[in-house]
Write an enzyme that holds these catalytic residues in place. Structure first.
Site, PDB file in Angstrom:
ATOM      1  N   LEU A  33       0.815  -1.219   0.000  1.00 10.18           N
ATOM      2  CA  LEU A  33       0.000   0.000   0.000  1.00 10.18           C
ATOM      3  C   LEU A  33       0.844   1.263   0.000  1.00 10.18           C
ATOM      4  O   LEU A  33       1.905   1.329   0.604  1.00 10.18           O
ATOM      5  CB  LEU A  33      -0.918  -0.004   1.227  1.00 10.18           C
ATOM      6  CG  LEU A  33      -1.895  -1.189   1.302  1.00 10.18           C
ATOM      7  CD1 LEU A  33      -2.793  -1.053   2.537  1.00 10.18           C
ATOM      8  CD2 LEU A  33      -2.749  -1.292   0.044  1.00 10.18           C
ATOM      9  N   GLY A  36      -1.671   6.372  -2.737  1.00  8.38           N
ATOM     10  CA  GLY A  36      -2.768   6.250  -3.708  1.00  8.38           C
ATOM     11  C   GLY A  36      -3.876   5.351  -3.172  1.00  8.38           C
ATOM     12  O   GLY A  36      -5.063   5.701  -3.216  1.00  8.38           O
ATOM     13  N   HIS A  37      -3.481   4.198  -2.638  1.00 11.86           N
ATOM     14  CA  HIS A  37      -4.466   3.297  -2.030  1.00 11.86           C
ATOM     15  C   HIS A  37      -5.157   3.990  -0.844  1.00 11.86           C
ATOM     16  O   HIS A  37      -6.375   3.910  -0.692  1.00 11.86           O
ATOM     17  CB  HIS A  37      -3.786   2.030  -1.491  1.00 11.86           C
ATOM     18  CG  HIS A  37      -3.090   1.196  -2.525  1.00 11.86           C
ATOM     19  ND1 HIS A  37      -1.727   1.013  -2.533  1.00 11.86           N
ATOM     20  CD2 HIS A  37      -3.566   0.483  -3.577  1.00 11.86           C
ATOM     21  CE1 HIS A  37      -1.394   0.216  -3.535  1.00 11.86           C
ATOM     22  NE2 HIS A  37      -2.477  -0.113  -4.193  1.00 11.86           N
ATOM     23  N   ASP A 150      -5.430   3.557 -12.988  1.00 15.76           N
ATOM     24  CA  ASP A 150      -5.647   2.426 -13.898  1.00 15.76           C
ATOM     25  C   ASP A 150      -6.913   2.735 -14.691  1.00 15.76           C
ATOM     26  O   ASP A 150      -7.974   2.156 -14.461  1.00 15.76           O
ATOM     27  CB  ASP A 150      -5.768   1.137 -13.094  1.00 15.76           C
ATOM     28  CG  ASP A 150      -4.490   0.858 -12.317  1.00 15.76           C
ATOM     29  OD1 ASP A 150      -3.534   0.380 -12.909  1.00 15.76           O
ATOM     30  OD2 ASP A 150      -4.441   1.179 -11.103  1.00 15.76           O
ATOM     31  N   MET A 184       2.099   7.348  -8.104  1.00 16.03           N
ATOM     32  CA  MET A 184       2.455   6.315  -7.125  1.00 16.03           C
ATOM     33  C   MET A 184       2.030   4.951  -7.636  1.00 16.03           C
ATOM     34  O   MET A 184       0.954   4.799  -8.217  1.00 16.03           O
ATOM     35  CB  MET A 184       1.791   6.612  -5.794  1.00 16.03           C
ATOM     36  CG  MET A 184       2.408   7.805  -5.142  1.00 16.03           C
ATOM     37  SD  MET A 184       2.057   7.836  -3.393  1.00 16.03           S
ATOM     38  CE  MET A 184       2.918   9.338  -2.969  1.00 16.03           C
TER      39      MET A 184
HETATM   40  P1  AMP Z   1      -3.446  -2.159  -7.072  1.00 20.59           P
HETATM   41  O1  AMP Z   1      -3.055  -2.488  -5.687  1.00 20.59           O
HETATM   42  O2  AMP Z   1      -2.330  -1.662  -7.922  1.00 20.59           O
HETATM   43  O3  AMP Z   1      -4.278  -3.222  -7.735  1.00 20.59           O
HETATM   44  O4  AMP Z   1      -4.407  -0.896  -6.953  1.00 20.59           O
HETATM   45  C1  AMP Z   1      -5.549  -0.931  -6.137  1.00 20.59           C
HETATM   46  C2  AMP Z   1      -6.385   0.300  -6.397  1.00 20.59           C
HETATM   47  O5  AMP Z   1      -5.612   1.469  -6.111  1.00 20.59           O
HETATM   48  C3  AMP Z   1      -6.826   0.416  -7.872  1.00 20.59           C
HETATM   49  O6  AMP Z   1      -8.155   0.910  -7.901  1.00 20.59           O
HETATM   50  C4  AMP Z   1      -5.853   1.414  -8.417  1.00 20.59           C
HETATM   51  O7  AMP Z   1      -6.352   2.137  -9.517  1.00 20.59           O
HETATM   52  C5  AMP Z   1      -5.640   2.325  -7.226  1.00 20.59           C
HETATM   53  N1  AMP Z   1      -4.385   3.060  -7.336  1.00 20.59           N
HETATM   54  C6  AMP Z   1      -3.167   2.559  -7.611  1.00 20.59           C
HETATM   55  N2  AMP Z   1      -2.239   3.554  -7.673  1.00 20.59           N
HETATM   56  C7  AMP Z   1      -2.909   4.713  -7.441  1.00 20.59           C
HETATM   57  C8  AMP Z   1      -2.536   6.091  -7.376  1.00 20.59           C
HETATM   58  N3  AMP Z   1      -1.271   6.482  -7.565  1.00 20.59           N
HETATM   59  N4  AMP Z   1      -3.500   7.005  -7.114  1.00 20.59           N
HETATM   60  C9  AMP Z   1      -4.786   6.615  -6.924  1.00 20.59           C
HETATM   61  N5  AMP Z   1      -5.214   5.337  -6.966  1.00 20.59           N
HETATM   62  C10 AMP Z   1      -4.289   4.393  -7.221  1.00 20.59           C
END
Ligand code: AMP
Length: 289
Positions: A33, A36-37, A150, A184
């Site tokens: 995490l 962003g998360h 994404d 991020m």
């Molecule tokens: P992931 O863990 O990469 O599957 O991402 C989980 C959620 O966090 C997804 O909805 C991503 O789009 C979101 N996410 C990842 N990176 C960012 C970021 N830098 N800013 C905002 N949301 C993000």
């Protein structure tokens, strides 16, 4: 914070909350995490009575030769961060509780999944759509929060949720960036300092293209060529590696359905996927006219 490990216990947790009239927001993640998360967690906390985060590195969305095995796993730290954010529960399923022996059902993703990431990562969105729908069933929430980072994934999930009458509100969060603009990502930790510098070209290209559109340039071929030139640095003319190593795509498309456009005469989005070293990075920027 409750720790939920089976789809059955997760479902019961959400049903109990909903039985008392509470709204429930879910934030699906693959862990490792970052801010962003956490911004999605904070959005859910602000909007919903209860928030459930999920941490699951979903094998079905990784292709052959991709980074499933080395994907960063920082579970203890993640759990601490989620507890600090005040989430009600975290869903941490084991792989075989979601994909037991004999598992064979997959979601055929919507049309918007076909190009771009879909073309470069065959089966990726099939895996994403499948796991997200499974999470929606394990956690029958009122709201689900996803990042615009994404962008195509968000469009795939929106279309699937609509097409399959899921009945969960999909809420999008803005991309959270490092102070210099790099989006991020859990994958940024793969970059060494020299690659980290080159990765910044992604954000710079997106920022420049937004500036060109704001000052009246509308021709997509011209804008795309400028993005590519900036991304590649002096690659072709110099031995010094000062651009990204490979461009999977750098495009400007319709912001709703990601179809090709020739002029930025409607809401559009610039989308980039590149490789820096062996790390694949994606980012995007909405272009408003
Ligand atoms: P992931 O863990 O990469 O599957 O991402 C989980 C959620 O966090 C997804 O909805 C991503 O789009 C979101 N996410 C990842 N990176 C960012 C970021 N830098 N800013 C905002 N949301 C993000």
């Amino acid at each position: 914070m409750r720790s939920l490990t089976t789809p059955q216990s997760a479902r019961q947790f959400v049903l109990d909350a909903r039985a008392t009239g509470q709204s429930v927001g879910i934030v699906p993640t693959m862990g490792a995490l970052h801010a962003g998360h956490l911004s999605l967690i904070q959005m859910s906390r602000a909007r919903c009575d209860q928030t459930v985060a999920t941490i699951f590195v979903n094998p079905t969305q990784f292709g052959e030769g991709e980074d499933f095995d080395k994907y960063p796993r920082t579970l203890d730290r993640d759990i601490q961060l989620l507890a600090d954010e005040g989430v009600a529960a975290v869903f941490l399923p084991a792989t075989d509780s979601l994909y037991p022996e004999g598992y064979s059902t997959f979601v055929d993703p919507p049309t918007v999944a076909q190009q771009l990431e879909g073309a470069h990562r065959p089966q990726h969105f099939r895996g994403v759509a499948t796991i997200v729908l499974k999470l929606f069933h394990a956690l029958p929430a009122t709201h689900a929060f996803f990042g615009r980072k994404d962008y195509q994934q968000l469009k795939v999930i929106e279309a699937m949720t609509r097409d399959l009458d899921v009945g969960i509100d999909i809420v999008a969060g803005d991309t959270i960036r490092e102070s210099d603009g790099l989006a991020m990502s859990s994958r940024n930790r793969y970059l060494d300092p020299e690659q980290r510098k080159r990765a910044l070209l992604i954000w710079q290209s997106l920022d420049q293209v937004a500036g060109r559109v704001a000052s009246g340039q509308r021709d997509v071929d011209t804008l795309t060529a400028a993005m590519r030139t900036h991304l590649l640095g002096s690659h072709s003319t110099s031995a010094v590696r000062d651009g990204v190593d490979h461009i999977d795509y750098a495009v400007i498309v319709d912001a709703d359905d990601l179809s090709p456009i020739s002029q930025v005469d409607r809401p559009a989005v610039a989308l980039i996927a590149v490789r820096v070293g062996s790390t694949r990075l994606i980012d995007n920027r909405i272009l408003t006219v």
